[in-house]
Write an enzyme that holds these catalytic residues in place. Sequence first.
Site, PDB file in Angstrom:
ATOM      1  N   LYS A   1       0.819  -1.209   0.000  1.00  0.00           N
ATOM      2  CA  LYS A   1       0.000   0.000   0.000  1.00  0.00           C
ATOM      3  C   LYS A   1       0.855   1.262   0.000  1.00  0.00           C
ATOM      4  CE  LYS A   1      -4.025  -2.014  -0.047  1.00  0.00           C
ATOM      5  NZ  LYS A   1      -3.618  -3.418  -0.090  1.00  0.00           N
ATOM      6  N   ILE A   2       0.205   2.396  -0.222  1.00  0.00           N
ATOM      7  CA  ILE A   2       0.918   3.664  -0.319  1.00  0.00           C
ATOM      8  C   ILE A   2       1.572   4.023   1.014  1.00  0.00           C
ATOM      9  CG2 ILE A   2      -1.091   5.128   0.248  1.00  0.00           C
ATOM     10  CD1 ILE A   2      -0.087   6.938  -2.120  1.00  0.00           C
TER      11      ILE A   2
END
Length: 382
Positions: free
Chosen positions: A194-195
């Site tokens: 994920k970011i």
Amino acid sequence: MRSQDYDRLFLSPPHLGRHELNYVSKAIEDNWVAPVGPNLDGFERDICEFTGARHCVALTSGTAAIHLGLRLLGVGPGDEVLCPSFTFVATANPILYQGATPVFIDSEAETWNICPERLREALEAGKHQNRLPKALIIVHLYGMPCRLREILALAAEFGVPVLEDAAEALGSRYEGQPLGTFGTIGVFSFNGNKILTTSGGGALVTNSAEWARQARFWATQAKDDAPYYQHSELGYNYRLSNVLAGIGRGQMELLEDRVKKRREIYAWYRQHLAAIPGLSFGPLEPVGSHSNRWLTCLLLNPAETTVTPDQLRLHLETRNIESRPLWKPLHLQPLFADVTSYGGEVCTELFTRGLCLPSGSAMTDADLQRVAGAVRELLVAE
């Protein structure tokens, strides 16, 4: 050349900064390696400050957050929960955990998210059968906000609570408001791809102090207030550890920069590849939406190119470049073979035409050139 001749370019690897180690080291120095501690409290405060949510409960995964969210909404055996078909299976699995039944809704072609028209069909059918769904799960796919104004209006019209799966969308906004804060309950993921990552982890956000208290209670094995271990309710081992929360605290300091970089990567790919016949990028970003562009996704048009997404994926592998198909719709999954679906043609076509390109925020210009060169090798040479 062989794929081994190149360093591996991953789809979306973790990207650490300089501050995560400070928080983790402090936890170890102070012996806060238990599942609770200052980092956990601080990480939850950081998420609340960034999103504007009043309460946050940090958990072991976004899946755990969805599970607890559904339980808070009273979902149980015999209930139905509406859910987009075009999403990762973790969105729907917790529906099964609760003994409920998912009902899948097709996407619309602009944002690739749940289609308001198909959603209305499902809600009207439920009302006609005197069987409205217990909840509606919405997803912001690849960080792109769904058509929130229309969807929330439909949910309010039919009196169905919304659980907002923003697992891929931390840092995205809709009309200036952070995603994850539009539903009755919001969910984030901090998985390694994920970011923002805590290696593994997730969070539930809500404006209800009582729901946050209840979620924490369930997430720590539902231990009653007693000097001994007494349990009157079913609980889970879902709490995020203080050490991993320290990684999250350091990551939160970098989130805006990470969003900026992912958006730049998407723009770079579009600038350098969109002119190739048969290739386009999506999902589209409507006015009022601001996507974190977690992953850059392309589509291949079979009317303009004979190359398939899987052929492109395999070609990229020869250059040691990881890419991945778009999510296979849930209505096509063997696990959900008997589940009711409203539509499915749009997300099925997207799945057959799409591919995710490397999008990690640590990518260099040379990395991007390498991916673009490999794409051109196949598509321009055909």
